[in-house]
Design a protein around this motif. Structure first.
Motif, PDB file in Angstrom:
ATOM      1  N   ASN A 207       0.837  -1.191   0.000  1.00  0.00           N
ATOM      2  CA  ASN A 207       0.000   0.000   0.000  1.00  0.00           C
ATOM      3  C   ASN A 207       0.879   1.250   0.000  1.00  0.00           C
ATOM      4  O   ASN A 207       1.701   1.431   0.895  1.00  0.00           O
ATOM      5  N   PRO A 208       0.721   2.128  -0.983  1.00  0.00           N
ATOM      6  CA  PRO A 208       1.554   3.333  -1.048  1.00  0.00           C
ATOM      7  C   PRO A 208       1.368   4.269   0.148  1.00  0.00           C
ATOM      8  O   PRO A 208       2.310   4.951   0.559  1.00  0.00           O
ATOM      9  N   ASP A 209       0.173   4.293   0.736  1.00  0.00           N
ATOM     10  CA  ASP A 209      -0.047   5.133   1.914  1.00  0.00           C
ATOM     11  C   ASP A 209       0.820   4.672   3.083  1.00  0.00           C
ATOM     12  O   ASP A 209       1.341   5.477   3.846  1.00  0.00           O
ATOM     13  N   LYS A 210       0.977   3.357   3.212  1.00  0.00           N
ATOM     14  CA  LYS A 210       1.800   2.817   4.280  1.00  0.00           C
ATOM     15  C   LYS A 210       3.269   3.181   4.049  1.00  0.00           C
ATOM     16  O   LYS A 210       3.978   3.537   4.982  1.00  0.00           O
ATOM     17  N   VAL A 211       3.720   3.139   2.815  1.00  0.00           N
ATOM     18  CA  VAL A 211       5.100   3.507   2.492  1.00  0.00           C
ATOM     19  C   VAL A 211       5.342   4.977   2.839  1.00  0.00           C
ATOM     20  O   VAL A 211       6.363   5.329   3.437  1.00  0.00           O
ATOM     21  N   VAL A 212       4.396   5.830   2.493  1.00  0.00           N
ATOM     22  CA  VAL A 212       4.529   7.255   2.801  1.00  0.00           C
ATOM     23  C   VAL A 212       4.577   7.464   4.313  1.00  0.00           C
ATOM     24  O   VAL A 212       5.384   8.256   4.815  1.00  0.00           O
ATOM     25  N   LYS A 213       3.741   6.740   5.070  1.00  0.00           N
ATOM     26  CA  LYS A 213       3.765   6.841   6.532  1.00  0.00           C
ATOM     27  C   LYS A 213       5.125   6.428   7.089  1.00  0.00           C
ATOM     28  O   LYS A 213       5.661   7.055   7.996  1.00  0.00           O
ATOM     29  N   LEU A 214       5.680   5.349   6.548  1.00  0.00           N
ATOM     30  CA  LEU A 214       6.993   4.891   6.995  1.00  0.00           C
ATOM     31  C   LEU A 214       8.066   5.941   6.709  1.00  0.00           C
ATOM     32  O   LEU A 214       8.896   6.246   7.571  1.00  0.00           O
ATOM     33  N   LEU A 215       8.038   6.504   5.512  1.00  0.00           N
ATOM     34  CA  LEU A 215       9.017   7.527   5.148  1.00  0.00           C
ATOM     35  C   LEU A 215       8.872   8.775   6.010  1.00  0.00           C
ATOM     36  O   LEU A 215       9.869   9.367   6.444  1.00  0.00           O
ATOM     37  N   ASP A 216       7.638   9.182   6.278  1.00  0.00           N
ATOM     38  CA  ASP A 216       7.394  10.347   7.134  1.00  0.00           C
ATOM     39  C   ASP A 216       7.939  10.107   8.543  1.00  0.00           C
ATOM     40  O   ASP A 216       8.534  10.996   9.157  1.00  0.00           O
ATOM     41  N   THR A 217       7.727   8.901   9.052  1.00  0.00           N
ATOM     42  CA  THR A 217       8.190   8.568  10.400  1.00  0.00           C
ATOM     43  C   THR A 217       9.711   8.603  10.473  1.00  0.00           C
ATOM     44  O   THR A 217      10.280   9.164  11.412  1.00  0.00           O
ATOM     45  N   VAL A 218      10.372   8.027   9.484  1.00  0.00           N
ATOM     46  CA  VAL A 218      11.837   8.057   9.462  1.00  0.00           C
ATOM     47  C   VAL A 218      12.323   9.504   9.400  1.00  0.00           C
ATOM     48  O   VAL A 218      13.270   9.885  10.096  1.00  0.00           O
ATOM     49  N   ARG A 219      11.670  10.315   8.591  1.00  0.00           N
ATOM     50  CA  ARG A 219      12.072  11.720   8.487  1.00  0.00           C
ATOM     51  C   ARG A 219      11.873  12.443   9.820  1.00  0.00           C
ATOM     52  O   ARG A 219      12.696  13.277  10.210  1.00  0.00           O
ATOM     53  N   ASP A 220      10.787  12.140  10.533  1.00  0.00           N
ATOM     54  CA  ASP A 220      10.544  12.768  11.830  1.00  0.00           C
ATOM     55  C   ASP A 220      11.688  12.497  12.814  1.00  0.00           C
ATOM     56  O   ASP A 220      12.025  13.341  13.638  1.00  0.00           O
TER      57      ASP A 220
END
Length: 60
Positions: free
Chosen positions: A21-34
């Protein structure tokens, strides 16, 4: 996360090919960036694990 139109299209295409799911990938990337610029990244793995465990964001 602000992705360009082309980046969104590419992400969706890759996720579709791999059943992710692309939304899950974006959430993962956002979390790493945070956590990226924190002095201590305590909790990043727990946060990522929770995203991966969540029922929202399963493959479409």
């Amino acid at each position: 996360m602000n992705l360009s139109t082309e980046d969104k299209r590419l992400l969706e295409e890759l996720c579709k090919q791999h059943g992710v799911n692309p939304d899950k990938v974006v959430k993962l990337l956002d979390t790493v960036r945070d956590y990226e610029f924190k002095e201590r990244r305590i909790g990043v793995y727990d946060a990522l694990r929770e995203i991966l465990k969540s029922s929202t964001g399963n493959a479409p």
